[in-house]
Design a protein around this motif. Structure first.
Motif, PDB file in Angstrom:
ATOM      1  N   SER A  82       0.678  -1.200  -0.014  1.00  0.00           N
ATOM      2  CA  SER A  82       0.005   0.088   0.023  1.00  0.00           C
ATOM      3  C   SER A  82       0.909   1.300   0.026  1.00  0.00           C
ATOM      4  O   SER A  82       2.229   1.336   0.273  1.00  0.00           O
ATOM      5  N   ARG A 189      -3.497  -1.900   3.058  1.00  0.00           N
ATOM      6  CA  ARG A 189      -3.966  -2.048   1.917  1.00  0.00           C
ATOM      7  C   ARG A 189      -5.515  -1.529   2.135  1.00  0.00           C
ATOM      8  O   ARG A 189      -6.167  -0.904   1.146  1.00  0.00           O
ATOM      9  N   ALA A 190      -6.256  -1.647   3.020  1.00  0.00           N
ATOM     10  CA  ALA A 190      -7.280  -1.182   3.611  1.00  0.00           C
ATOM     11  C   ALA A 190      -7.578   0.358   3.615  1.00  0.00           C
ATOM     12  O   ALA A 190      -8.567   1.001   3.665  1.00  0.00           O
ATOM     13  N   ARG A 193      -8.766   2.497  -1.217  1.00  0.00           N
ATOM     14  CA  ARG A 193      -9.159   1.767  -2.124  1.00  0.00           C
ATOM     15  C   ARG A 193      -8.820   1.868  -3.656  1.00  0.00           C
ATOM     16  O   ARG A 193      -8.391   3.125  -3.885  1.00  0.00           O
ATOM     17  N   LYS A 194      -8.836   0.831  -4.328  1.00  0.00           N
ATOM     18  CA  LYS A 194      -8.308   1.252  -5.613  1.00  0.00           C
ATOM     19  C   LYS A 194      -9.001   2.242  -6.512  1.00  0.00           C
ATOM     20  O   LYS A 194     -10.286   2.371  -6.472  1.00  0.00           O
ATOM     21  N   SER A 196      -9.282   5.286  -5.535  1.00  0.00           N
ATOM     22  CA  SER A 196      -9.633   6.255  -4.673  1.00  0.00           C
ATOM     23  C   SER A 196      -8.254   7.165  -3.961  1.00  0.00           C
ATOM     24  O   SER A 196      -7.413   6.337  -3.686  1.00  0.00           O
TER      25      SER A 196
END
Length: 240
Positions: A82, A189-190, A193-194, A196
């Motif tokens: 991330s 990763r959280a 978001r992809k 965003s």
């Protein structure tokens, strides 16, 4: 409502951190270069990163910090999942952590110049000769006592699987005869978001493994070294 809060926090974080860099960056750069003192760069650097993480709600916890060798430069080798991993590890691993970074990041206003002045080493991955020259500079810096962070995958993994490891950082460690400290980072990763730009509060876990010694190794051992370190990182990722 949760999305709205995340959006507001993200915008606030971007604005405040951008202003901090534009104001503190030139001052730190002038003092650091003028006085030839990296403390003038690293102290405001850590303050700025801490400010960014705090405003965005990014927390972290570190396991097995005692495994980091004392009084010796090391190469921290971490997976990368991330955008929050680099700032978290910069805060968590070492007070004066140096980084191998993509050469194009030098174009960032103020920040690019600060990174180079702080001893970070830019790498042009598409130009082998220039890339190897950067590796040699970084190895020399390690021999001078500076610890480095590498992300051998080269980019963020979009899945739970590790990407293939690039060899440059391992060649650097062997040339410097410095131990490699495996690091597994998870939870970031959280945060984003992809697709965003909103940053959501998360807890990032940083697990530190036992050092892998490179003393006595030659460049012929680099593939074996990669396999050892990759296995250690996988074990850290899957062990609680």
């Amino acid at each position: 409502m949760t999305n709205l809060i995340a959006a507001v926090r993200s915008v606030l974080t971007y604005i405040v951190v951008s202003l901090y860099v534009l104001i503190a960056g030139p001052i730190a750069l002038a003092l650091g270069v003028g006085l030839k003192n990296k403390t003038a760069l690293y102290v405001p650097g850590h303050l700025g990163v801490g400010l960014a993480l705090g405003l965005a709600g990014i927390r972290y916890r570190v396991q097995h910090r005692e495994r980091i060798p004392r009084h010796r430069a090391v190469v921290f080798c971490s997976n990368h999942e991330s955008n929050v991993d680099p700032p978290v590890l910069f805060q968590a691993l070492h007070k004066r952590l140096h980084v191998l970074f993509k050469a194009e990041l030098q174009k960032l206003p103020v920040l690019g110049a600060v990174m180079v002045a702080g001893g970070f080493v830019p790498v042009e991955r598409d130009r082998r000769e220039a890339s190897m020259a950067s590796i040699d500079r970084a190895a020399e810096s390690i021999r001078a006592g500076n610890s480095f962070l590498i992300f051998p995958e080269g980019t963020r993994s979009r899945t739970a699987e590790l990407l293939p490891f690039k060899k440059g950082g391992f060649i650097m460690a062997i040339k410097a005869q410095a131990p490699i400290v495996p690091v597994a980072v998870s939870g970031g990763r959280a945060a984003m978001r992809k697709g965003s730009w909103f940053v959501r509060p998360v807890m990032v876990d940083v697990k530190i493994g036992d050092p892998v010694e490179t003393k006595g190794m030659t460049l012929d051992d680099r593939d074996r070294l990669i396999e050892i370190v990759r296995t250690r990182i996988e074990e850290l990722r899957h062990n609680t």
